[in-house]
Motif scaffolding. Structure first.
Motif, PDB file in Angstrom:
ATOM      1  N   GLU A  70       0.659  -1.229   0.060  1.00  0.00           N
ATOM      2  CA  GLU A  70       0.081   0.007  -0.002  1.00  0.00           C
ATOM      3  C   GLU A  70       0.991   1.359  -0.134  1.00  0.00           C
ATOM      4  O   GLU A  70       0.628   2.296  -0.649  1.00  0.00           O
ATOM      5  CB  GLU A  70      -0.858   0.039   1.270  1.00  0.00           C
ATOM      6  N   LEU A  71       2.035   1.334   0.630  1.00  0.00           N
ATOM      7  CA  LEU A  71       2.761   2.396   0.711  1.00  0.00           C
ATOM      8  C   LEU A  71       3.556   2.583  -0.386  1.00  0.00           C
ATOM      9  O   LEU A  71       3.642   3.664  -0.922  1.00  0.00           O
ATOM     10  CB  LEU A  71       4.119   2.286   1.887  1.00  0.00           C
ATOM     11  N   ILE A  72       3.974   1.579  -1.077  1.00  0.00           N
ATOM     12  CA  ILE A  72       4.687   1.656  -2.402  1.00  0.00           C
ATOM     13  C   ILE A  72       3.481   2.036  -3.558  1.00  0.00           C
ATOM     14  O   ILE A  72       4.025   3.123  -4.204  1.00  0.00           O
ATOM     15  CB  ILE A  72       5.327   0.305  -3.017  1.00  0.00           C
ATOM     16  N   LYS A  73       2.306   1.671  -3.553  1.00  0.00           N
ATOM     17  CA  LYS A  73       1.406   2.131  -4.451  1.00  0.00           C
ATOM     18  C   LYS A  73       1.251   3.644  -4.403  1.00  0.00           C
ATOM     19  O   LYS A  73       0.999   4.275  -5.102  1.00  0.00           O
ATOM     20  CB  LYS A  73       0.105   1.343  -4.217  1.00  0.00           C
ATOM     21  N   ALA A  74       0.865   4.175  -2.942  1.00  0.00           N
ATOM     22  CA  ALA A  74       0.815   5.439  -2.853  1.00  0.00           C
ATOM     23  C   ALA A  74       1.872   6.256  -3.090  1.00  0.00           C
ATOM     24  O   ALA A  74       1.881   7.505  -3.730  1.00  0.00           O
ATOM     25  CB  ALA A  74       0.597   5.731  -1.039  1.00  0.00           C
TER      26      ALA A  74
END
Length: 141
Positions: A70-74
């Motif tokens: 999720e952090l990488i996608k954000a």
């Protein structure tokens, strides 16, 4: 008395993790679409693992893999930029390492095969705990 390396030090200095770091740097710098594919593979693998096991360490592994993804996608979407690039590369390297069946302890070995995967995930998770907590608050993950 000799200076023996810890388990995590042996993993992160291994050929397998060094290759994961190299691939992570290349993907992070030049292949955002490939990085999204990597995230998808990691999420599928951890979901399959979680579906077949009810032990708490698998749940912890699942939590971190989902959170890293999720952090990488954000970051890719531009909605969260509070982490240095090297930290993001380490998270990508952990995901590369996690999806590889042949690493420091091959995943095909029953029960112990994911020990090294869990160790590197927890190593990164612990090293950026405050940042992950901040992201969870920001994203309501």
């Amino acid at each position: 008395m000799g200076t023996e390396k810890s388990f995590i030090d042996r993993i992160i200095s291994s050929h397998y993790f060094q290759k994961a770091m190299e691939k992570a740097e290349a993907v992070f710098m030049h292949d955002k679409l490939g990085m999204l594919g990597l995230l998808q593979k990691a999420l599928v693998k951890v979901q399959e693992l979680a579906a077949t096991s009810n032990i708490s360490v698998v749940k912890l592994l699942n939590h971190y893999i989902v959170l890293f993804s999720e952090l990488i996608k954000a970051y890719i979407a531009g909605t969260y930029k509070k982490l240095p690039a090297i930290t993001l590369v380490k998270m990508v390297a952990v995901l590369v390492y996690f999806i590889s069946p042949f690493d420091f302890i091959p995943d095909v070995l029953p029960f112990v095969g994911f020990t090294d995967d869990l160790a590197v995930v927890l190593w990164v998770g612990k090293s950026i705990k405050n940042e992950l907590d901040e992201f969870e608050k920001h994203a309501n993950v």
